[in-house]
Design an enzyme around this catalytic site. Structure first.
Site, PDB file in Angstrom:
ATOM      1  NE  ARG A 118      40.897  57.542  17.010  1.00 23.20           N
ATOM      2  CZ  ARG A 118      41.203  58.554  16.897  1.00 23.20           C
ATOM      3  NH1 ARG A 118      40.941  58.878  18.342  1.00 23.20           N
ATOM      4  NH2 ARG A 118      41.501  60.042  16.102  1.00 23.20           N
TER       5      ARG A 118
ATOM      6  CE  LYS B 123      29.588  39.879   6.122  1.00 23.22           C
ATOM      7  NZ  LYS B 123      28.874  38.569   4.995  1.00 23.22           N
TER       8      LYS B 123
ATOM      9  CD  GLU C 299      18.506  34.221   6.069  1.00 20.95           C
ATOM     10  OE1 GLU C 299      19.410  33.069   5.615  1.00 20.95           O
ATOM     11  OE2 GLU C 299      18.390  35.050   5.414  1.00 20.95           O
TER      12      GLU C 299
ATOM     13  CE  LYS D 213      26.812  33.916  10.680  1.00 12.09           C
ATOM     14  NZ  LYS D 213      25.828  35.781   9.795  1.00 12.09           N
TER      15      LYS D 213
ATOM     16  CD  GLU E 156      31.064  37.589   2.758  1.00 14.18           C
ATOM     17  OE1 GLU E 156      31.084  38.634   2.825  1.00 14.18           O
ATOM     18  OE2 GLU E 156      30.098  36.300   2.882  1.00 14.18           O
TER      19      GLU E 156
ATOM     20  NE  ARG F  11      30.704  35.898   7.503  1.00 14.66           N
ATOM     21  CZ  ARG F  11      30.229  36.873   8.538  1.00 14.66           C
ATOM     22  NH1 ARG F  11      32.268  36.723   8.698  1.00 14.66           N
ATOM     23  NH2 ARG F  11      29.616  37.073   9.386  1.00 14.66           N
TER      24      ARG F  11
ATOM     25  CG  ASN G  93      26.081  34.236   0.392  1.00 14.46           C
ATOM     26  OD1 ASN G  93      25.375  34.886   0.682  1.00 14.46           O
ATOM     27  ND2 ASN G  93      27.574  34.875   0.027  1.00 14.46           N
TER      28      ASN G  93
ATOM     29  CG  HIS H 224      21.265  34.612   0.652  1.00 16.00           C
ATOM     30  ND1 HIS H 224      21.044  33.651   1.570  1.00 16.00           N
ATOM     31  CD2 HIS H 224      21.462  35.919   1.388  1.00 16.00           C
ATOM     32  CE1 HIS H 224      20.698  33.687   2.550  1.00 16.00           C
ATOM     33  NE2 HIS H 224      20.949  34.944   2.946  1.00 16.00           N
TER      34      HIS H 224
ATOM     35  CG  HIS I 124      20.476  38.877  -2.099  1.00 12.37           C
ATOM     36  ND1 HIS I 124      21.983  38.069  -1.991  1.00 12.37           N
ATOM     37  CD2 HIS I 124      20.591  39.671  -1.232  1.00 12.37           C
ATOM     38  CE1 HIS I 124      22.241  39.057  -0.542  1.00 12.37           C
ATOM     39  NE2 HIS I 124      21.448  39.551   0.210  1.00 12.37           N
TER      40      HIS I 124
ATOM     41  CG  HIS J  23      16.518  38.512   3.460  1.00 13.75           C
ATOM     42  ND1 HIS J  23      17.327  38.554   2.827  1.00 13.75           N
ATOM     43  CD2 HIS J  23      17.618  37.643   4.312  1.00 13.75           C
ATOM     44  CE1 HIS J  23      18.485  38.061   2.217  1.00 13.75           C
ATOM     45  NE2 HIS J  23      18.651  37.496   3.307  1.00 13.75           N
TER      46      HIS J  23
END
Ligand SMILES: NC(=O)c1ccc[n+]([C@@H]2O[C@H](COP(=O)([O-])OP(=O)(O)OC[C@H]3O[C@@H](n4cnc5c(N)ncnc54)[C@H](O)[C@@H]3O)[C@@H](O)[C@H]2O)c1
Ligand SMILES: [Zn+2]
Length: 360
Positions: free
Chosen positions: A120, A142, A184, A226, A236, A240, A244, A247, A251, A263
């Site tokens: 946990r 993330k 990025e 960031k 998010e 946030r 993107n 993106h 994407h 990417h």
């Protein structure tokens, strides 16, 4: 050593930036990590980077076990998770244990998810070794894996105890990966910091010569930018989303091209498209579009994709999980480089015109 703090109340943590591992002992000490350590890395990073890193932990008095996963996005899945859990189980860890992610975003995401879920939740430390991981994936918490063809669909928000960036690890990174990571970095400048954007543009040559002062400054600015976004919007909810930038179309290209482009390469194309969209909407001038394209060209990132399948890219955008309802959201520059806003756009002709422009 440079230090950047990510301020998230009780989940706050420092990011240390250095040119070697000499300070790792001090960082472990200040994070009060006393239990067993398990360093997780991939087959490539193991070849080039792991020995030096493990040595630094051993010299700092830590008991470290190493587990190597196969490199590549195709291994960021629950099968690899199962192998990691089995290895951890065999070590009879308790909750004072720490997982160390030594590698790029793949290792960081999967190790973080293992740390978030095993017993946990046990301690987690990130030592990112790609530019993408140093500037993007190691900040923000993330973590997760891909599942049944959907990227990052199973995961959690889980913050590390600290991040330790050793910029000299970039020397063994394939140059194409370094270029992709720079997409990025450029993105961070365009969304929030024109001065930093200029700095990156001016120092491209030094980056490829692994100038340590430049690489450390870039790591520091990236993490600060960031972090400033994540601090205001950890889960998010709104802000946030500006991360993107480039993106939405990027994407879609990534998927339509069947992941043959990296990417960052797709984000480069997506950023050119977003700049042009802002130009067509009269939100920005031609000079700004040319500036961004010029920077990306100088880095050696793609700014053009011959034969682009406009309809496929357009349709793919609607499958993106970040789309609410049936309208597409774009992050676009406002007036100048360094400032963006989110726009919902449902003008099919405009969107297709922008995608088509990438093929010209
Ligand atoms: N968590 C987040 O917020 C976040 C953000 C962006 C991307 N990501 C994830 O990150 C992943 C992509 O990360 P990435 O670009 O770092 O890819 P990656 O981890 O696959 O690394 C790229 C390649 O470089 C190799 N490598 C890494 N460091 C090296 C080094 N120093 N020397 C030699 N080889 C090295 C790796 O083995 C791999 O082959 C994706 O899975 C993406 O979903 C996560
Ligand atoms: Zn990205």
């Amino acid at each position: 050593m440079i230090k950047v703090n990510v301020d998230l109340q009780e989940r706050s943590y420092p990011i240390y930036i250095n040119t070697d591992y000499s300070q790792i002992g001090k960082c472990i000490h200040s994070a009060k990590l006393t239990g067993k350590m398990v360093l997780i890395t991939d087959t490539n990073v193991d070849k080039y980077q792991a020995d030096e890193c493990v040595k630094a932990f051993v010299e700092a008095g830590c008991e470290v076990n190493k587990f190597v996963i196969p490199a590549g996005e195709e291994n960021k899945n629950l099968d690899t998770m199962r192998d990691i859990y089995k290895f951890l189980l065999g070590l009879k860890l308790d909750r004072s244990a720490t997982l160390i992610a030594l590698g790029g975003g793949v290792v960081g995401d999967i190790t973080g998810f293992a740390a978030a879920t095993f017993l946990r939740g046990i301690n987690f430390v990130q030592i990112p070794t790609t530019l993408l991981a140093q500037s993007d994936s190691s900040v923000g918490g993330k973590v997760g894996v891909d599942f049944e063809g959907s990227k990052n669909i199973v995961g959690a928000f889980y913050q590390p105890k600290f991040v330790y960036i050793n910029v000299s690890t970039l020397k063994t990174l394939p140059e194409r990966e370094l270029r992709a990571g720079l997409a990025e970095v450029v993105k961070h400048g365009i969304i929030l910091d024109e001065e930093f954007y200029e700095y990156v543009d001016y120092n491209v040559l030094k980056i490829f010569n692994y100038d340590e002062a430049v690489l450390q400054y870039i790591a520091k600015k990236n993490c600060s930018i960031k972090a400033s976004v994540v601090e205001k919007d950890e889960k998010e909810g709104g802000l946030r989303a500006i991360l993107n930038f480039g993106h939405t179309i990027g994407h879609a290209i990534e998927t339509v091209m069947d992941f043959k482009l990296l990417h960052g390469e797709c984000v480069s194309l997506g950023m050119v498209a977003a700049m042009r969209m802002a130009l067509y909407l009269e939100m920005i001038d031609q000079h700004s579009v040319d500036r961004v394209k010029g920077t990306l060209d100088k880095i050696g990132l793609p700014t053009k994709l011959e034969g682009i399948d406009v309809d496929s890219v357009y349709n793919q955008m609607f499958y993106d999980k970040k789309i609410k309802g049936s309208k597409l959201t774009f992050v676009l520059p406002r007036k100048k480089i360094g400032e963006v806003i989110q726009c919902t756009i449902d003008d099919e002709d405009l969107i297709k015109r922008v995608i088509a422009s990438l093929g010209e």
